[in-house]
Structures are given as structure tokens and as C-alpha cells.
Design a protein around this motif. Sequence first.
Motif, PDB file in Angstrom:
ATOM      1  N   MET A 186       1.100  -1.386   0.164  1.00  0.00           N
ATOM      2  CA  MET A 186      -0.061   0.086  -0.090  1.00  0.00           C
ATOM      3  C   MET A 186       0.993   1.337  -0.253  1.00  0.00           C
ATOM      4  SD  MET A 186      -2.986  -1.022  -0.090  1.00  0.00           S
ATOM      5  CE  MET A 186      -3.990   0.704   0.040  1.00  0.00           C
ATOM      6  N   ASP A 187       0.468   2.387  -0.604  1.00  0.00           N
ATOM      7  CA  ASP A 187       1.215   3.451  -0.759  1.00  0.00           C
ATOM      8  C   ASP A 187       1.044   3.918   0.591  1.00  0.00           C
ATOM      9  OD1 ASP A 187       1.423   3.092  -3.154  1.00  0.00           O
ATOM     10  OD2 ASP A 187      -0.103   4.551  -3.926  1.00  0.00           O
ATOM     11  N   ILE A 188       2.199   4.815   0.932  1.00  0.00           N
ATOM     12  CA  ILE A 188       2.458   5.446   2.274  1.00  0.00           C
ATOM     13  C   ILE A 188       1.344   6.564   2.597  1.00  0.00           C
ATOM     14  CG2 ILE A 188       4.004   6.921   3.554  1.00  0.00           C
ATOM     15  CD1 ILE A 188       5.103   4.251   3.312  1.00  0.00           C
ATOM     16  N   GLY A 189       0.828   7.187   1.651  1.00  0.00           N
ATOM     17  CA  GLY A 189      -0.312   8.222   1.584  1.00  0.00           C
ATOM     18  C   GLY A 189      -1.431   7.620   2.487  1.00  0.00           C
ATOM     19  N   TRP A 190      -1.857   6.286   2.082  1.00  0.00           N
ATOM     20  CA  TRP A 190      -2.903   5.856   2.536  1.00  0.00           C
ATOM     21  C   TRP A 190      -2.845   5.743   4.017  1.00  0.00           C
ATOM     22  CZ3 TRP A 190      -7.743   4.819   0.312  1.00  0.00           C
ATOM     23  CH2 TRP A 190      -7.720   4.773  -1.111  1.00  0.00           C
ATOM     24  N   TYR A 191      -1.682   5.375   4.586  1.00  0.00           N
ATOM     25  CA  TYR A 191      -1.345   5.037   6.081  1.00  0.00           C
ATOM     26  C   TYR A 191      -1.505   6.728   6.725  1.00  0.00           C
ATOM     27  CZ  TYR A 191       0.330   0.822   5.300  1.00  0.00           C
ATOM     28  OH  TYR A 191       0.494  -0.598   4.944  1.00  0.00           O
ATOM     29  N   LEU A 192      -1.250   7.554   5.849  1.00  0.00           N
ATOM     30  CA  LEU A 192      -1.431   8.899   6.595  1.00  0.00           C
ATOM     31  C   LEU A 192      -2.716   9.452   6.507  1.00  0.00           C
ATOM     32  CD1 LEU A 192       1.791  10.702   4.612  1.00  0.00           C
ATOM     33  CD2 LEU A 192       1.416   9.773   7.129  1.00  0.00           C
ATOM     34  N   VAL A 193      -3.676   9.050   5.753  1.00  0.00           N
ATOM     35  CA  VAL A 193      -5.014   9.562   5.552  1.00  0.00           C
ATOM     36  C   VAL A 193      -5.700   8.862   6.779  1.00  0.00           C
ATOM     37  CG1 VAL A 193      -7.201   9.040   4.394  1.00  0.00           C
ATOM     38  CG2 VAL A 193      -5.030   9.840   3.148  1.00  0.00           C
ATOM     39  N   VAL A 194      -5.480   7.520   6.878  1.00  0.00           N
ATOM     40  CA  VAL A 194      -5.865   6.805   8.139  1.00  0.00           C
ATOM     41  C   VAL A 194      -5.682   7.471   9.446  1.00  0.00           C
ATOM     42  CG1 VAL A 194      -5.854   4.604   9.410  1.00  0.00           C
ATOM     43  CG2 VAL A 194      -5.992   4.671   7.021  1.00  0.00           C
ATOM     44  N   ILE A 241       5.737   6.246  12.104  1.00  0.00           N
ATOM     45  CA  ILE A 241       6.208   5.007  11.629  1.00  0.00           C
ATOM     46  C   ILE A 241       6.100   5.054  10.011  1.00  0.00           C
ATOM     47  CG2 ILE A 241       5.808   2.490  11.547  1.00  0.00           C
ATOM     48  CD1 ILE A 241       5.188   2.818  14.532  1.00  0.00           C
ATOM     49  N   ALA A 242       4.991   5.592   9.311  1.00  0.00           N
ATOM     50  CA  ALA A 242       4.660   5.577   8.226  1.00  0.00           C
ATOM     51  C   ALA A 242       5.923   6.240   7.546  1.00  0.00           C
ATOM     52  CB  ALA A 242       3.570   6.114   7.760  1.00  0.00           C
ATOM     53  N   PHE A 243       6.175   7.413   8.031  1.00  0.00           N
ATOM     54  CA  PHE A 243       7.323   8.001   7.656  1.00  0.00           C
ATOM     55  C   PHE A 243       8.758   7.441   7.642  1.00  0.00           C
ATOM     56  CE2 PHE A 243       4.586  12.134   8.010  1.00  0.00           C
ATOM     57  CZ  PHE A 243       4.668  12.306   6.517  1.00  0.00           C
ATOM     58  N   ARG A 288       8.973   4.251   7.542  1.00  0.00           N
ATOM     59  CA  ARG A 288       9.048   3.131   6.400  1.00  0.00           C
ATOM     60  C   ARG A 288       9.478   3.960   5.289  1.00  0.00           C
ATOM     61  NH1 ARG A 288       9.999  -0.080   3.799  1.00  0.00           N
ATOM     62  NH2 ARG A 288       8.794  -1.590   2.573  1.00  0.00           N
ATOM     63  N   MET A 289       8.979   4.927   4.900  1.00  0.00           N
ATOM     64  CA  MET A 289       9.209   5.873   3.524  1.00  0.00           C
ATOM     65  C   MET A 289      10.341   5.934   3.428  1.00  0.00           C
ATOM     66  SD  MET A 289       7.140   9.293   2.633  1.00  0.00           S
ATOM     67  CE  MET A 289       8.357  10.683   2.738  1.00  0.00           C
ATOM     68  N   HIS A 290      11.419   6.727   4.722  1.00  0.00           N
ATOM     69  CA  HIS A 290      12.697   6.805   4.204  1.00  0.00           C
ATOM     70  C   HIS A 290      13.488   5.473   4.509  1.00  0.00           C
ATOM     71  CE1 HIS A 290      12.137  11.063   3.962  1.00  0.00           C
ATOM     72  NE2 HIS A 290      11.138  11.061   4.761  1.00  0.00           N
TER      73      HIS A 290
END
Lengths: 238, 99
Positions: free
Chosen positions: B1-9, B46-48, B50-52
Motif C-alpha cells: 500500500m502507498d504510504i499516503g493511505w497510512y497518512l490518511v488513516v 512509523i509510516a514516514f 518506512r518511507m525513508h
Amino acid sequence: MSAVIFFIAAIGALAGAIGVVTLRNPFYSVLSLVGHLISLSALFLLLRAEFLAAAQVIVYAGAVTVLYVFVVSYVGDGTVPLGPGGLRLRNVSMLFVGMLFVELAIAILGSGLKAIDGKGAPYVLGFGSPESIGEALLTKFLLPFELASLLLLVAAVGAVMLARRRAGGRTLEDIAYDDTRYITPRTLFSGTMAEAVGALHAPPEDPRETARQTAPYVPPSKREPVPTPVADDDAKED
Amino acid sequence: MDIGWYLVVSALIFCIGFGGVLTRRNPLVILLCLELMLNAANLSLIAFSRMHGNADGQIFALIVMVVAACEVAVGLGLIVAIFRRKLPIDVDELKELQG
């Protein structure tokens, strides 16, 4: 596959969050929080944060919610009706919530971070494992680690100081029993704190005793002294 | 899943917790809603991370969990102290500090 797990976990987390906010009984709110935290730990696992997912389940869903359940059962559910003007204030706060979400959505969409649309950096073996977290905590982040332990100590001592029984203050013995002073709508003789400290006694089976006990409660300090048998013996000897 | 979805949640959970803090009157539930907001912040950290591909964000999230546990301990101690003084467990009634 990961998309399916993501949506299940995200829906679980959001449903748990909505349950925490909307359920009237605080006990059910706590149970809803447990579901939310477990779903959230599934999301953490999807983000390769294994140690944090385990810590989330053990520390939050295990320990912190037990603390909450204890306090909820001690305090009782203080379910109170909405006061005057409450509905209008609620609508205003909902407006604020909507504005906050719009702002956050703008921030996410307009951030310009290209990596947001990707699956993240390539996975390195050991990323987010207990070994890497522990090594980082004891080398790069030693000072925050020690400060966190100090903070935990201060919070534990502070919580004990706040919640302790105050000697010399007013106790249940000093206050005449008054039904309206009790916040919890719990019936008497159902294991209340007043009974636990001996200020109230359950009505006994004997009807004469019942008649005596239903008289208005007088705190022990204001009761008329009852002559003890020892005093009687002394009087006879004299 | 894209990181953006985690940020939306994460943003949704934060907003739900914020709404709870604003609307609920029982301080116990307000503490629960603060937990929701802190957890939303943790999820985005945590999403960020994972992103970096950098585990520092996870350490940050761990520290946030420690602070949340401290906040719960002190908050519940306050609620127990309020209950011991037989004051109403309702933030609208406990407004002596409002000025």
C-alpha cells in the motif's frame, strides 16, 4: 494481499476510534480502544515495525487498558445528560473537526513528497526488529532513553502522590452520609467503597435489626457512646 | 500500500480523537481520546520511518508511547483524586480554573 490486510486493519482501527468517541459507557469505550489498538498494531506490522507492534499490544492493549478498566470500575460510569447549549457546542466542535481534517488532507496532498505515492524505501533485513531498535536506543538515542526512564519514574511517583489517601483530611467518617453526594448511580449494598471502609452496613436478615439499620446514618464520631460491659463490671464492683 | 493511505488513516484517527476531546465530558473518555490522537501521530511517524527506510522514526514513536503511558498514569491518578474528594467526574463541572 497486503492491500486487503491494510483495509481490514484500517477499518478496524477507524471503527474502534469511532466506538471510543461515541459509546456512552466508558467501559465499552475502553473495550473499543483495545480493538483499535490491535488493529493499529496490524498496521504497524504492515509498515515493518515489528517491535513497535508487539510493544503496542503488550503495553497498551495489555497494561494501560487494564489500568483504565480498574479506574472505570472504581469511579463508575459517570454518564451525564448533555447540559443546556451542549448540542450547539457539539455542532461547533464537529465543524472544527471537519476543518482540521480538511487541513490535514491539504497537508498530505500538497506536501510535494514524491515518496508518499510509493511503497517506501526498499526493505533492509532487520529494519524495525528488536535488535536494531535496542541498538539504536543504547547508542544513538541513549539520552532520550534515559530521560524516558526518568519520566516514567516521575510519573509513577506523581500518580501515587495524586491518588493516595490523605491523612488528616476529611474522611468518610467526618461526613454525614448523604445520597446525593455520591456521584455513581450505583445502588447501596452493592460493594461500594463506603461499605468497604465500614461506614455502611448491609441490612441484616433479622427484621428488628433492619428497623435499627434503616434509621438515618450517624457517623461514629457523633454517635452516643455505648457503655461497654467492662465499664458495667467496674460500676458493680464499686 | 502507498504510504499516503497510512497518512490518511492517521489523519482520520486524529480527527476522531480530536472530536472526542472536544465533545465528551467524562475525563476518562477524554484521556482515551488523547490516546487516539497520540496513536494517530505514532502511525504517521512509523509510516514516514518506512518511507525513508530509517528506523529513527520508530524510536520517536516508542518515546511517544512512553510519554502516553506517563500521561495515562498521571491522568488516572487525578481522576481518582477527584473521585476521592466526591467531586463530579465531569469536566464541565470542574471549571474553577476557568477564570
